[in-house]
Design a protein around this motif. Structure first.
Motif, PDB file in Angstrom:
ATOM      1  N   MET A   1     -15.289  23.312 -36.397  1.00  0.00           N
ATOM      2  CA  MET A   1     -14.832  24.588 -35.899  1.00  0.00           C
ATOM      3  C   MET A   1     -13.796  25.153 -36.860  1.00  0.00           C
ATOM      4  O   MET A   1     -12.878  24.453 -37.279  1.00  0.00           O
ATOM      5  N   THR A   2     -13.927  26.392 -37.196  1.00  0.00           N
ATOM      6  CA  THR A   2     -13.011  27.037 -38.126  1.00  0.00           C
ATOM      7  C   THR A   2     -11.901  27.730 -37.341  1.00  0.00           C
ATOM      8  O   THR A   2     -12.174  28.514 -36.442  1.00  0.00           O
ATOM      9  N   PRO A   3     -10.627  27.449 -37.664  1.00  0.00           N
ATOM     10  CA  PRO A   3      -9.523  28.118 -36.962  1.00  0.00           C
ATOM     11  C   PRO A   3      -9.415  29.577 -37.399  1.00  0.00           C
ATOM     12  O   PRO A   3     -10.070  30.002 -38.363  1.00  0.00           O
ATOM     13  N   PRO A   4      -8.584  30.359 -36.721  1.00  0.00           N
ATOM     14  CA  PRO A   4      -8.438  31.779 -37.085  1.00  0.00           C
ATOM     15  C   PRO A   4      -7.973  32.002 -38.516  1.00  0.00           C
ATOM     16  O   PRO A   4      -8.234  33.056 -39.093  1.00  0.00           O
ATOM     17  N   SER A   5      -7.292  31.030 -39.123  1.00  0.00           N
ATOM     18  CA  SER A   5      -6.822  31.221 -40.494  1.00  0.00           C
ATOM     19  C   SER A   5      -7.966  31.206 -41.498  1.00  0.00           C
ATOM     20  O   SER A   5      -7.821  31.672 -42.613  1.00  0.00           O
ATOM     21  N   GLY A   6      -9.124  30.661 -41.115  1.00  0.00           N
ATOM     22  CA  GLY A   6     -10.274  30.636 -41.996  1.00  0.00           C
ATOM     23  C   GLY A   6     -10.366  29.402 -42.859  1.00  0.00           C
ATOM     24  O   GLY A   6     -11.336  29.196 -43.572  1.00  0.00           O
ATOM     25  N   VAL A   7      -9.359  28.546 -42.830  1.00  0.00           N
ATOM     26  CA  VAL A   7      -9.360  27.324 -43.618  1.00  0.00           C
ATOM     27  C   VAL A   7     -10.055  26.233 -42.810  1.00  0.00           C
ATOM     28  O   VAL A   7      -9.677  25.953 -41.671  1.00  0.00           O
ATOM     29  N   GLN A   8     -11.064  25.628 -43.399  1.00  0.00           N
ATOM     30  CA  GLN A   8     -11.827  24.587 -42.709  1.00  0.00           C
ATOM     31  C   GLN A   8     -10.991  23.319 -42.583  1.00  0.00           C
ATOM     32  O   GLN A   8     -10.424  22.838 -43.554  1.00  0.00           O
ATOM     33  N   GLN A   9     -10.910  22.798 -41.383  1.00  0.00           N
ATOM     34  CA  GLN A   9     -10.171  21.564 -41.163  1.00  0.00           C
ATOM     35  C   GLN A   9     -11.164  20.434 -40.950  1.00  0.00           C
ATOM     36  O   GLN A   9     -12.176  20.600 -40.276  1.00  0.00           O
ATOM     37  N   SER A  10     -10.861  19.293 -41.534  1.00  0.00           N
ATOM     38  CA  SER A  10     -11.769  18.163 -41.371  1.00  0.00           C
ATOM     39  C   SER A  10     -11.485  17.472 -40.034  1.00  0.00           C
ATOM     40  O   SER A  10     -10.339  17.333 -39.627  1.00  0.00           O
ATOM     41  N   ALA A  11     -12.539  17.061 -39.388  1.00  0.00           N
ATOM     42  CA  ALA A  11     -12.396  16.367 -38.113  1.00  0.00           C
ATOM     43  C   ALA A  11     -12.097  14.896 -38.369  1.00  0.00           C
ATOM     44  O   ALA A  11     -12.720  14.261 -39.205  1.00  0.00           O
ATOM     45  N   GLN A  12     -11.135  14.368 -37.644  1.00  0.00           N
ATOM     46  CA  GLN A  12     -10.808  12.965 -37.795  1.00  0.00           C
ATOM     47  C   GLN A  12     -11.809  12.136 -37.004  1.00  0.00           C
ATOM     48  O   GLN A  12     -12.167  12.492 -35.882  1.00  0.00           O
ATOM     49  N   PRO A  13     -12.270  11.050 -37.572  1.00  0.00           N
ATOM     50  CA  PRO A  13     -13.224  10.219 -36.830  1.00  0.00           C
ATOM     51  C   PRO A  13     -12.549   9.555 -35.633  1.00  0.00           C
ATOM     52  O   PRO A  13     -11.340   9.343 -35.624  1.00  0.00           O
ATOM     53  N   VAL A  14     -13.336   9.258 -34.636  1.00  0.00           N
ATOM     54  CA  VAL A  14     -12.823   8.586 -33.454  1.00  0.00           C
ATOM     55  C   VAL A  14     -12.671   7.103 -33.778  1.00  0.00           C
ATOM     56  O   VAL A  14     -13.624   6.444 -34.174  1.00  0.00           O
ATOM     57  N   THR A  15     -11.468   6.593 -33.623  1.00  0.00           N
ATOM     58  CA  THR A  15     -11.227   5.181 -33.896  1.00  0.00           C
ATOM     59  C   THR A  15     -11.784   4.330 -32.756  1.00  0.00           C
ATOM     60  O   THR A  15     -12.070   4.828 -31.666  1.00  0.00           O
ATOM     61  N   ARG A  16     -11.926   3.041 -33.036  1.00  0.00           N
ATOM     62  CA  ARG A  16     -12.447   2.131 -32.005  1.00  0.00           C
ATOM     63  C   ARG A  16     -11.517   2.085 -30.791  1.00  0.00           C
ATOM     64  O   ARG A  16     -11.970   2.031 -29.655  1.00  0.00           O
ATOM     65  N   ARG A  17     -10.231   2.126 -31.046  1.00  0.00           N
ATOM     66  CA  ARG A  17      -9.261   2.089 -29.952  1.00  0.00           C
ATOM     67  C   ARG A  17      -9.389   3.326 -29.075  1.00  0.00           C
ATOM     68  O   ARG A  17      -9.410   3.233 -27.851  1.00  0.00           O
ATOM     69  N   ARG A  18      -9.476   4.486 -29.699  1.00  0.00           N
ATOM     70  CA  ARG A  18      -9.592   5.729 -28.951  1.00  0.00           C
ATOM     71  C   ARG A  18     -10.914   5.792 -28.185  1.00  0.00           C
ATOM     72  O   ARG A  18     -10.971   6.246 -27.048  1.00  0.00           O
ATOM     73  N   GLN A  19     -11.971   5.304 -28.809  1.00  0.00           N
ATOM     74  CA  GLN A  19     -13.269   5.284 -28.139  1.00  0.00           C
ATOM     75  C   GLN A  19     -13.244   4.313 -26.957  1.00  0.00           C
ATOM     76  O   GLN A  19     -13.823   4.594 -25.909  1.00  0.00           O
ATOM     77  N   ALA A  20     -12.556   3.189 -27.103  1.00  0.00           N
ATOM     78  CA  ALA A  20     -12.439   2.234 -25.995  1.00  0.00           C
ATOM     79  C   ALA A  20     -11.647   2.836 -24.837  1.00  0.00           C
ATOM     80  O   ALA A  20     -11.998   2.631 -23.666  1.00  0.00           O
ATOM     81  N   ILE A  21     -10.597   3.577 -25.148  1.00  0.00           N
ATOM     82  CA  ILE A  21      -9.820   4.235 -24.098  1.00  0.00           C
ATOM     83  C   ILE A  21     -10.670   5.280 -23.389  1.00  0.00           C
ATOM     84  O   ILE A  21     -10.651   5.387 -22.157  1.00  0.00           O
ATOM     85  N   ARG A  22     -11.428   6.037 -24.151  1.00  0.00           N
ATOM     86  CA  ARG A  22     -12.295   7.051 -23.543  1.00  0.00           C
ATOM     87  C   ARG A  22     -13.324   6.411 -22.623  1.00  0.00           C
ATOM     88  O   ARG A  22     -13.586   6.903 -21.529  1.00  0.00           O
ATOM     89  N   ARG A  23     -13.911   5.318 -23.074  1.00  0.00           N
ATOM     90  CA  ARG A  23     -14.896   4.632 -22.232  1.00  0.00           C
ATOM     91  C   ARG A  23     -14.235   4.009 -21.010  1.00  0.00           C
ATOM     92  O   ARG A  23     -14.832   3.951 -19.939  1.00  0.00           O
ATOM     93  N   ALA A  24     -13.013   3.514 -21.173  1.00  0.00           N
ATOM     94  CA  ALA A  24     -12.298   2.920 -20.039  1.00  0.00           C
ATOM     95  C   ALA A  24     -11.963   3.957 -18.968  1.00  0.00           C
ATOM     96  O   ALA A  24     -11.755   3.614 -17.813  1.00  0.00           O
ATOM     97  N   VAL A  25     -11.914   5.210 -19.354  1.00  0.00           N
ATOM     98  CA  VAL A  25     -11.682   6.280 -18.378  1.00  0.00           C
ATOM     99  C   VAL A  25     -13.005   6.819 -17.844  1.00  0.00           C
ATOM    100  O   VAL A  25     -13.166   7.005 -16.637  1.00  0.00           O
ATOM    101  N   ALA A  26     -13.971   7.067 -18.716  1.00  0.00           N
ATOM    102  CA  ALA A  26     -15.204   7.741 -18.324  1.00  0.00           C
ATOM    103  C   ALA A  26     -16.122   6.878 -17.467  1.00  0.00           C
ATOM    104  O   ALA A  26     -16.695   7.364 -16.490  1.00  0.00           O
TER     105      ALA A  26
END
Length: 127
Positions: free
Chosen positions: A1-26
């Motif tokens: 997704m491009t912000p209003p400034s027009g500069v493309q931002q790179s998406a950070q990959p989902v780490t294993r820890r963050r993915q585990a937390i997401r699964r522990a909630v979902a």
């Protein structure tokens, strides 16, 4: 997704820890909410006559009781509850499916919980 400034931002990959937390909630949310969605669908089918309006025999609330007679607001609450249960089902599916993606994830489980609570309130007003 491009912000209003027009500069493309790179998406950070989902780490294993963050993915585990997401699964522990979902996953627990889906385990708890799936029977609720099934119950709410059953109740909506049970109160399906609320959409049709009063039957051929009018009733008297003083004799038959408050819940036995058709009221015009029952149709509105039925439609609100049906919309909420449909949207909460979609939010539950999205919460489980999007645990590994880099985009925002937290609105899906939060929206599912809020919609299920709203559906419970609307279903409480139907009978």
């Amino acid at each position: 997704m491009t912000p209003p400034s027009g500069v493309q931002q790179s998406a950070q990959p989902v780490t294993r820890r963050r993915q585990a937390i997401r699964r522990a909630v979902a996953i627990p949310l889906a385990v708890v909410a799936t029977p609720l969605v099934a119950l709410y669908v059953y109740l909506l089918l049970w109160w399906l006559p609320a959409l049709g309006g009063p039957g051929p025999n009018p009733c008297d609330p003083l004799i038959d009781g408050r819940g036995a007679c058709w009221r015009p607001e029952q149709r509105t609450f039925w439609l609100v509850a049906a919309t909420a249960v449909l949207l909460s089902g979609v939010c539950l599916v999205m919460a489980v499916m999007r645990t590994g993606q880099t985009r925002r994830w937290w609105p899906w489980p939060a929206a599912a919980a809020v919609l299920l609570a709203g559906c419970a309130q609307a279903l409480d007003q139907i009978p």
